[in-house]
Structure formats: structure tokens, C-alpha cells
Design an enzyme around this catalytic site. Structure first.
Site, PDB file in Angstrom:
ATOM      1  N   ARG A  83     -18.712 -24.992  31.683  1.00 41.28           N
ATOM      2  CA  ARG A  83     -20.011 -25.183  31.050  1.00 41.28           C
ATOM      3  C   ARG A  83     -19.868 -26.190  29.915  1.00 41.28           C
ATOM      4  O   ARG A  83     -19.053 -25.979  29.000  1.00 41.28           O
ATOM      5  CB  ARG A  83     -20.546 -23.849  30.510  1.00 41.28           C
ATOM      6  CG  ARG A  83     -21.815 -24.000  29.728  1.00 41.28           C
ATOM      7  CD  ARG A  83     -22.445 -22.685  29.294  1.00 41.28           C
ATOM      8  NE  ARG A  83     -23.634 -23.009  28.525  1.00 41.28           N
ATOM      9  CZ  ARG A  83     -23.882 -22.599  27.287  1.00 41.28           C
ATOM     10  NH1 ARG A  83     -23.065 -21.770  26.670  1.00 41.28           N
ATOM     11  NH2 ARG A  83     -24.969 -23.000  26.664  1.00 41.28           N
ATOM     12  N   HIS A 127     -27.734 -28.574  23.485  1.00 40.30           N
ATOM     13  CA  HIS A 127     -26.915 -27.700  22.644  1.00 40.30           C
ATOM     14  C   HIS A 127     -26.972 -28.250  21.211  1.00 40.30           C
ATOM     15  O   HIS A 127     -25.959 -28.638  20.635  1.00 40.30           O
ATOM     16  CB  HIS A 127     -25.494 -27.605  23.186  1.00 40.30           C
ATOM     17  CG  HIS A 127     -24.734 -26.382  22.747  1.00 40.30           C
ATOM     18  ND1 HIS A 127     -24.158 -25.492  23.630  1.00 40.30           N
ATOM     19  CD2 HIS A 127     -24.457 -25.909  21.507  1.00 40.30           C
ATOM     20  CE1 HIS A 127     -23.544 -24.525  22.945  1.00 40.30           C
ATOM     21  NE2 HIS A 127     -23.708 -24.753  21.650  1.00 40.30           N
ATOM     22  N   GLU A 172     -29.383 -21.215  23.046  1.00 41.40           N
ATOM     23  CA  GLU A 172     -29.731 -20.428  21.859  1.00 41.40           C
ATOM     24  C   GLU A 172     -30.872 -21.020  21.036  1.00 41.40           C
ATOM     25  O   GLU A 172     -30.663 -21.452  19.882  1.00 41.40           O
ATOM     26  CB  GLU A 172     -28.489 -20.244  20.976  1.00 41.40           C
ATOM     27  CG  GLU A 172     -27.371 -19.495  21.674  1.00 41.40           C
ATOM     28  CD  GLU A 172     -26.154 -19.240  20.784  1.00 41.40           C
ATOM     29  OE1 GLU A 172     -26.088 -19.818  19.688  1.00 41.40           O
ATOM     30  OE2 GLU A 172     -25.281 -18.464  21.185  1.00 41.40           O
ATOM     31  N   ASN A 297     -25.119 -15.184  25.693  1.00 34.71           N
ATOM     32  CA  ASN A 297     -24.030 -15.486  24.762  1.00 34.71           C
ATOM     33  C   ASN A 297     -23.828 -14.245  23.907  1.00 34.71           C
ATOM     34  O   ASN A 297     -24.698 -13.871  23.119  1.00 34.71           O
ATOM     35  CB  ASN A 297     -24.381 -16.675  23.872  1.00 34.71           C
ATOM     36  CG  ASN A 297     -24.546 -17.967  24.661  1.00 34.71           C
ATOM     37  OD1 ASN A 297     -24.228 -18.024  25.857  1.00 34.71           O
ATOM     38  ND2 ASN A 297     -25.032 -18.999  24.009  1.00 34.71           N
ATOM     39  N   TYR A 299     -21.344 -12.087  21.246  1.00 32.33           N
ATOM     40  CA  TYR A 299     -20.206 -12.084  20.326  1.00 32.33           C
ATOM     41  C   TYR A 299     -20.009 -10.745  19.622  1.00 32.33           C
ATOM     42  O   TYR A 299     -18.889 -10.312  19.426  1.00 32.33           O
ATOM     43  CB  TYR A 299     -20.365 -13.184  19.263  1.00 32.33           C
ATOM     44  CG  TYR A 299     -20.205 -14.561  19.852  1.00 32.33           C
ATOM     45  CD1 TYR A 299     -18.949 -15.139  19.962  1.00 32.33           C
ATOM     46  CD2 TYR A 299     -21.299 -15.257  20.353  1.00 32.33           C
ATOM     47  CE1 TYR A 299     -18.780 -16.386  20.536  1.00 32.33           C
ATOM     48  CE2 TYR A 299     -21.141 -16.514  20.930  1.00 32.33           C
ATOM     49  CZ  TYR A 299     -19.874 -17.069  21.021  1.00 32.33           C
ATOM     50  OH  TYR A 299     -19.708 -18.288  21.605  1.00 32.33           O
ATOM     51  N   GLU A 357     -21.324 -17.392  27.156  1.00 38.89           N
ATOM     52  CA  GLU A 357     -20.376 -17.507  26.043  1.00 38.89           C
ATOM     53  C   GLU A 357     -19.902 -16.119  25.655  1.00 38.89           C
ATOM     54  O   GLU A 357     -20.703 -15.193  25.527  1.00 38.89           O
ATOM     55  CB  GLU A 357     -21.008 -18.137  24.787  1.00 38.89           C
ATOM     56  CG  GLU A 357     -21.316 -19.607  24.901  1.00 38.89           C
ATOM     57  CD  GLU A 357     -21.932 -20.175  23.624  1.00 38.89           C
ATOM     58  OE1 GLU A 357     -21.685 -19.630  22.524  1.00 38.89           O
ATOM     59  OE2 GLU A 357     -22.667 -21.173  23.744  1.00 38.89           O
TER      60      GLU A 357
END
Ligand code: GBH
Length: 450
Positions: A83, A127, A172, A297, A299, A357
């Protein structure tokens, strides 16, 4: 507890994509090469005081020059997917209008090299690196910004859709909106609460406009990538519970609710008060539409406390005591990934998902005799892959996993101080070295799972 059991015998699906992710400004370097137009991140990083240690993306990983070597490294790693993002200003230096063939050729060569190695390209159109020329016309605050984006998307779709099966419109949009336009810690560095809801709305319209172009011209799949982090109240108090629900609406539902359900979460109106515009029904209808997939994504989670001094949200994230954290200060919480994947299905129904991600920043032990033993990163990846597997075991349509990130790279406001990579980059010569996590991931991919 079932979640951490090592005895779950399931394998990942045979066609599951094993990838790593990067983005243009974070890795490429040479941001103005071959006729490229500057981006808002180039502009922002060159303002004093914006980025830790005065770092910029001028050199970054040098990927713009070393892309061929880097594709060879991906092949060595055994990736089946990669990606990356396209720098809008390399292709359209002024953001709209004339195409810069040299910029387009850079991505064509990269995509060709990936295909030759059997690595599936996943292309992110945006991005965060808006052409500065468009910022000077108002950027994402401008009502024409969705049309600018659709025109840019069309150029890329016509050029490379034959070799790119997976497309992501925006990475995002929440981060573009909040750190970029409300907090001012990301480019374009604005603190404009009154403009913030419209920025988000234009991003959603931009996504929708690009999907419309794609449905007419493209032959594969298009989606978007969102940052999701489940929110938990710090205590059982009603105030903390309300705070967690608000923060969930603010971070997790701001973009997905209008997209998948057709309306903004009502909490946003509470949060923004008089700054929340009355968006026209026809625009909400245009936004409402199911993408081919959603990129998640993931985290960390948020632990939320009510706090009246927080002007916009009335809530803040607190650091749980004694919880393990990465150097970003983000709690390591793998169960939140399972919950996120299951929660998406519960709220929005069956939509194909990719983990676009997942990864962690740690201070890596020094490069000694060519070895970086990043055991904490291996552990992070391993526990999160188990968490992903738990969702798969419950029938979630998860189709791939991308580690953030392939390389240590330009970590936005943190510059090069934070390291997310499986591959270390020497700051003088750009020499690439596999960390232990890269070796571990290679073996994991080879086995097809645990
Ligand atoms: C991603 O964003 C980016 O896509 C990528 O470019 C970047 O390098 C990578 O992550 C690592 O940072 O509790 O208010 O502090 C990260 C998205 C959104 C995750 C905000 C952490 C914390 C919100 N981030 N979130 S807060």
C-alpha cells in the site's frame, strides 16, 4: 481468556493479502523533483517550529530515487501486497490542469515493478499532501475541492487502473480534519473551529465524487481508509460514559455514519454547537453509498474522561496506569482490534474489510552487527494478528493486513524521532536493514499464519 489463546487452529484465508504500507511524503524525498508542485506538507515542514527537530520530507527514505531497490526488498520480505500513496502534486503540479508526465511515470514504473514481482498494489490517492497551489485557493474549505479531487482521481484511474486492483480515495479524513484544521498540528496548520465541519463534509463529497468517477471508468475495487479506536469510559460515572460516547462519534463515526448510514451522528451537532452547519439533504444523499471495502487503520484505544476545560469535545483521553505503551504514548491494546472489526459489522452490516495500517513506534536498540532486535514490535504485530484472526474466526470478511510501516520514515509532526518501520534506514547513506520484525514477518507470511 479465549482472545489470547495460542491454540486457535485457524489459518488465514488462502487469498489473504499480506502487506506493508507507506505514504508518499513520508518516504519519497525529492518532493520537488521532475516538475512536481509543492504540497502543503512541504510548505508546513519548512516553517520553523512545526516539526520535531526541524525535520522535513526533503530526503525522507530516498524512495523516489531508490524505488527499484525498495521493490526488491518487498519481494525479499515476501509481501503479497503493498500500500502506497500518490503525491497529487507530482502528477498535477498546480493541483488541477496540466498533467506532469514525469510524475505519472514515476508511479507507472513503481506499479510495473510491483506487478512483475507478483505484489498487488493498493493505491491511496490522498495521504494528506494537498498541492500547495490548491491550499492557496482555499484547500479543503473550498466548495470546489471535491471536483478538484475527482479530476485528479480520473487522471490516475485512466493511467493505471489496468494494473491496480485496489484503490483508496482518502487516508484518514479525520486526521486531515482535526489535527489539520482544528488543532493546527498537521498541515495546513489551521485552528479554525468554524471551518472544521465543512472541511470534513468536503472530504466526504470528494470521496463520493471519486467513487462516481471510478464506477464509470474503473474495473476493480475502491474504498477509503479510516482511523478507528474504540473508546472506553475511564470510570462508570455518567459523565465519563457520555464523554466516551461523544468521542466515539467524533473519531469513529464522523465519516462512516454519513457514508454508510446516510447521516452524521447527532453528537457532532452537540459538539460543534452553532459551528455545525445545516448540510443540504442532496449532499448527504450524494455521500451516502457503500464503498467496495473499508480500510481500517488501527493502533490503539481511547480511555476517556469528561473534562469541561476541553472546549470542543468536553472530554479527553487519559493514559491508563501501568498499561504498556508505544513511544507515541499509545496504549498497546490488541483486543480493541477484534472489537473494532466486529463493531463495524454490527453497526454497518457486512462490508469487506482490510486492515490498511497496524503497527507501533518503539525506540529500537542500536544497529549492532547489522541486527536490530525489535522484539517489542514483533510482539505488537503478533498479538494484533491474533486479534485479527479472532474476528476472522467469527466470520468477519477481512481480506488483508498491512503493517505500518515498511520503513522508518517521516512521522509527520514527530519527524524522524518516531520509528514505525520493519526496515531501518541509515540516516547518512540511506542503507536499508531488515529489523528482526521484518525477518519475523517474512516467516509468518511464508507459513500463512501462526
Ligand atoms: C496514521 O495515522 C497515518 O495514516 C500514518 O501516516 C502515520 O504515520 C501512522 O498512523 C502513525 O502515526 O487520542 O486524540 O491522541 C494515525 C492516526 C489518529 C492515531 C489519532 C492516533 C490518537 C488520537 N492517529 N490517534 S488522540
Amino acid at each position: 481468556m479465549l482472545l489470547y489463546s495460542k491454540r486457535i487452529p485457524l489459518m488465514f484465508p488462502v487469498n489473504f493479502l499480506w502487506g506493508a504500507a507507506t505514504s508518499a511524503y513520508q518516504i519519497e524525498g525529492d518532493p520537488l523533483a521532475a516538475g512536481a508542485g509543492a504540497s502543503i506538507w512541504h510548505q508546513f515542514a519548512h516553517q520553523p517550529g512545526r516539526i520535531a527537530n526541524g525535520d522535513t520530507g526533503d530526503i525522507a527514505c530516498g524512495h523516489y530515487r531508490r524505488w527499484a531497490e525498495d521493490v526488491a526488498l518487498m519481494a525479499e520480505l515476501g509481501l503479497t501486497a503493498y500500500r502506497f500513496s500518490v503525491a497529487w502534486g507530482r502528477v498535477l503540479p498546480n493541483g488541477s490542469g496540466a498533467v506532469n508526465q514525469a510524475g505519472l511515470d514515476f508511479y507507472r514504473r513503481l506499479i510495473d515493478a510491483l506487478c512483475e514481482r507478483g505484489i498487488t498494489p493498493m493505491l491511496t490517492l490522498y495521504h494528506w499532501d494537498l498541492p500547495q497551489a490548491l491550499q492557496e485557493r482555499g484547500g479543503w474549505q473550498h466548495p470546489d475541492s471535491p471536483a478538484w479531487f475527482a479530476d485528479y482521481a480520473e487522471v490516475l484511474i485512466r493511467a493505471v487502473d489496468d494494473r491496480v486492483p485496489l484503490w483508496i480515495t482518502l487516508n484518514e479524513p479525520w486526521v486531515v480534519t482535526v489535527p489539520g484544521h482544528l488543532e493546527g498540528i498537521h498541515a495546513p496548520g489551521l485552528q479554525n473551529r468554524a471551518a472544521t465541519p465543512r472541511v470534513a463534509h468536503h472530504l466526504l463529497l470528494a470521496h463520493a465524487a471519486a467513487v462516481t468517477v471510478y464506477r464509470a471508468l474503473g474495473r476493480h475495487q475502491i474504498g477509503l481508509a479510516v482511523n478507528l479506536e474504540p473508546q472506553f469510559p475511564a470510570s462508570a460515572s455518567a459523565a465519563d460514559q457520555t464523554a466516551a460516547r461523544r468521542r466515539d462519534a467524533f473519531i469513529n463515526r464522523w465519516f462512516l455514519d454519513p457514508l454508510l448510514l446516510g447521516s452524521y451522528p447527532p453528537e457532532l451537532q452537540e459538539i460543534f454547537g452553532a459551528d455545525w452547519p445545516n448540510f443540504p439533504a442532496n449532499e448527504l444523499a450524494r455521500i451516502h453509498g457503500i464503498p467496495d471495502f473499508i480500510g481500517v487503520n488501527y493502533y490503539s484505544r481511547g480511555l476517556v474522561r469528561a473534562d469541561a476545560t476541553e472546549q470542543t469535545l468536553g472530554a479527553r483521553r487519559i493514559k491508563p496506569q501501568n498499561a504498556p505503551c508505544t513511544t507515541m504514548g499509545w496504549e498497546i491494546y490488541p483486543a480493541g482490534l477484534t472489537e473494532t472489526l466486529l463493531g463495524l459489522r454490527e453497526r454497518y452490516g457486512e462490508v469487506p474489510l482490510y486492515i490498511t495500517e497496524n503497527g507501533a513506534a518503539f525506540i529500537d536498540a542500536d544497529l549492532q552487527a547489522g541486527v536490530i532486535n525489535d522484539a517489542a514490535r514483533v510482539n505488537y504485530l503478533e498479538t494484533h494478528l491474533r486479534a485479527a484472526q479472532m474476528a476472522l474466526a467469527q466470520g468477519v470478511d477481512l481480506r488483508g493486513y498491512f503493517v505500518w510501516s515498511l520503513f522508518d520514515n517521516f512521522e509527520w509532526a514527530e519527524g524522524y524521532a518516531q520509528r514505525f518501520g520493519m526496515i531501518h534506514i541509515d540516516s547518512h547513506h540511506g542503507k536499508r536493514t531488515f529489523k528482526r520484525s521484518a525477518h519475523w514477518y517474512r516467516e509468518f507470511i511464508q507459513r500463512g499464519g501462526f
